[in-house]
Each structure stands twice: as C-alpha cells, then as structure tokens.
Design a protein around this motif. Sequence first.
Motif, PDB file in Angstrom:
ATOM      1  N   TYR A   6       8.950  -9.739   3.721  1.00 52.00           N
ATOM      2  CA  TYR A   6       9.427 -10.477   2.547  1.00 52.00           C
ATOM      3  C   TYR A   6      10.345  -9.545   1.772  1.00 52.00           C
ATOM      4  O   TYR A   6       9.973  -8.417   1.431  1.00 52.00           O
ATOM      5  CB  TYR A   6       8.261 -10.934   1.665  1.00 52.00           C
ATOM      6  CG  TYR A   6       8.738 -11.661   0.437  1.00 52.00           C
ATOM      7  CD1 TYR A   6       9.268 -12.945   0.546  1.00 52.00           C
ATOM      8  CD2 TYR A   6       8.685 -11.068  -0.812  1.00 52.00           C
ATOM      9  CE1 TYR A   6       9.727 -13.625  -0.566  1.00 52.00           C
ATOM     10  CE2 TYR A   6       9.143 -11.739  -1.936  1.00 52.00           C
ATOM     11  CZ  TYR A   6       9.656 -13.010  -1.809  1.00 52.00           C
ATOM     12  OH  TYR A   6      10.118 -13.673  -2.917  1.00 52.00           O
ATOM     13  N   ARG A   7      11.566 -10.002   1.494  1.00 60.29           N
ATOM     14  CA  ARG A   7      12.547  -9.197   0.772  1.00 60.29           C
ATOM     15  C   ARG A   7      12.603  -9.703  -0.669  1.00 60.29           C
ATOM     16  O   ARG A   7      13.270 -10.694  -0.956  1.00 60.29           O
ATOM     17  CB  ARG A   7      13.895  -9.262   1.472  1.00 60.29           C
ATOM     18  CG  ARG A   7      13.779  -8.754   2.907  1.00 60.29           C
ATOM     19  CD  ARG A   7      15.005  -8.911   3.741  1.00 60.29           C
ATOM     20  NE  ARG A   7      15.517 -10.258   3.705  1.00 60.29           N
ATOM     21  CZ  ARG A   7      16.718 -10.611   4.148  1.00 60.29           C
ATOM     22  NH1 ARG A   7      17.507  -9.715   4.670  1.00 60.29           N
ATOM     23  NH2 ARG A   7      17.129 -11.858   4.083  1.00 60.29           N
ATOM     24  N   GLN A   8      11.880  -9.026  -1.540  1.00 59.97           N
ATOM     25  CA  GLN A   8      11.710  -9.422  -2.938  1.00 59.97           C
ATOM     26  C   GLN A   8      13.053  -9.641  -3.644  1.00 59.97           C
ATOM     27  O   GLN A   8      13.246 -10.634  -4.344  1.00 59.97           O
ATOM     28  CB  GLN A   8      10.917  -8.340  -3.678  1.00 59.97           C
ATOM     29  CG  GLN A   8      10.690  -8.606  -5.146  1.00 59.97           C
ATOM     30  CD  GLN A   8       9.479  -9.476  -5.391  1.00 59.97           C
ATOM     31  OE1 GLN A   8       8.514  -9.410  -4.643  1.00 59.97           O
ATOM     32  NE2 GLN A   8       9.521 -10.282  -6.417  1.00 59.97           N
ATOM     33  N   GLU A   9      13.993  -8.710  -3.444  1.00 52.42           N
ATOM     34  CA  GLU A   9      15.282  -8.774  -4.153  1.00 52.42           C
ATOM     35  C   GLU A   9      16.088 -10.023  -3.785  1.00 52.42           C
ATOM     36  O   GLU A   9      16.947 -10.455  -4.542  1.00 52.42           O
ATOM     37  CB  GLU A   9      16.114  -7.506  -3.907  1.00 52.42           C
ATOM     38  CG  GLU A   9      16.662  -7.337  -2.493  1.00 52.42           C
ATOM     39  CD  GLU A   9      15.647  -6.876  -1.435  1.00 52.42           C
ATOM     40  OE1 GLU A   9      16.042  -6.765  -0.262  1.00 52.42           O
ATOM     41  OE2 GLU A   9      14.467  -6.642  -1.786  1.00 52.42           O
ATOM     42  N   ARG A  10      15.820 -10.612  -2.633  1.00 52.64           N
ATOM     43  CA  ARG A  10      16.537 -11.815  -2.193  1.00 52.64           C
ATOM     44  C   ARG A  10      15.656 -13.063  -2.229  1.00 52.64           C
ATOM     45  O   ARG A  10      16.116 -14.141  -1.873  1.00 52.64           O
ATOM     46  CB  ARG A  10      17.053 -11.635  -0.772  1.00 52.64           C
ATOM     47  CG  ARG A  10      18.083 -10.559  -0.629  1.00 52.64           C
ATOM     48  CD  ARG A  10      18.567 -10.521   0.801  1.00 52.64           C
ATOM     49  NE  ARG A  10      19.584  -9.500   0.962  1.00 52.64           N
ATOM     50  CZ  ARG A  10      20.266  -9.332   2.060  1.00 52.64           C
ATOM     51  NH1 ARG A  10      20.051 -10.121   3.094  1.00 52.64           N
ATOM     52  NH2 ARG A  10      21.170  -8.399   2.139  1.00 52.64           N
ATOM     53  N   ASP A  11      14.381 -12.896  -2.587  1.00 53.34           N
ATOM     54  CA  ASP A  11      13.406 -13.984  -2.515  1.00 53.34           C
ATOM     55  C   ASP A  11      13.499 -14.649  -1.144  1.00 53.34           C
ATOM     56  O   ASP A  11      13.637 -15.854  -1.008  1.00 53.34           O
ATOM     57  CB  ASP A  11      13.643 -15.010  -3.633  1.00 53.34           C
ATOM     58  CG  ASP A  11      12.522 -16.033  -3.724  1.00 53.34           C
ATOM     59  OD1 ASP A  11      11.409 -15.749  -3.245  1.00 53.34           O
ATOM     60  OD2 ASP A  11      12.767 -17.132  -4.248  1.00 53.34           O
ATOM     61  N   SER A  12      13.423 -13.792  -0.113  1.00 51.82           N
ATOM     62  CA  SER A  12      13.713 -14.239   1.248  1.00 51.82           C
ATOM     63  C   SER A  12      12.760 -13.613   2.254  1.00 51.82           C
ATOM     64  O   SER A  12      12.475 -12.417   2.200  1.00 51.82           O
ATOM     65  CB  SER A  12      15.152 -13.831   1.605  1.00 51.82           C
ATOM     66  OG  SER A  12      15.409 -13.992   2.974  1.00 51.82           O
TER      67      SER A  12
END
Length: 128
Positions: free
Chosen positions: A36-42
């Motif tokens: 999960y890539r927090q900075e991209r909400d992805s």
Amino acid sequence: MNIAGIHHVAIIASDYARSKHFYTEILGLAVIAEVYRQERDSWKLDLRVGDGVQIELFSFPSPPPRVSRPEACGLRHVAFRVNDLDAAVAHLNDRGVPVEPIRVDEYTGKRFTFFADPDDLPLELYAD
C-alpha cells in the motif's frame, strides 16, 4: 537496443479487492508482492504470470474509465498463453466468467478466445 522480453503489464482497477480476487482466485496468478502506497492512496499488487512476466495491478482513487470498445487507440488486450484452451474456458465458465466462442487465427491456425476482467479489460486466451 536489445529487448529481451516483456517484464510486466500494468493494469489499473476500479475496485482493487474485486480485481485482486479475479486475478488471484479465478485466474490463479501467484502473488509476488503487495504494497500500500500511502502517499498515492494506492495499492500495488505484483502477480506472476509465467515465463518471468508479471502483472502489476494498481488501485488509484477515482480512475477515469478506459475507452475500450469499439476498437479504441492504445493497448488492445492482454493475451495469456494456455496449454489446454478447452480446459481454461471450462474453468472460467465454472466460475461465472463469460467467454466468447473459440476462434481460429487465420494466419497461425491456433485457437483463441476472449473474456474480460472486472473492469471490462479485454483478455485473450491463446492456445500454445
């Protein structure tokens, strides 16, 4: 330039959980990594297809719909090589995935068919 092969195909899903289920549970692709890539909400899910090729399955907030049909410009479809086309079609049918009638490639004489992922991305099964 010396291209050695295809490393991966990237797919953006509108519903990450639904597409993850489709690619892992219905198509049976193995998970290599999920993050999960927090900075991209992805979410990014790396899946093993075979022959070293991977699918990167992404989620992004509110992705625009893909123009798919009629034949839109851009990537047309992803084709999976299978050893037993009839068994692969039966597997999809048993799981409620609609599959087009099997056709024969007029140039190679090989059998193939199309189906779609949860976002209506065209996918092909091509008999090896």
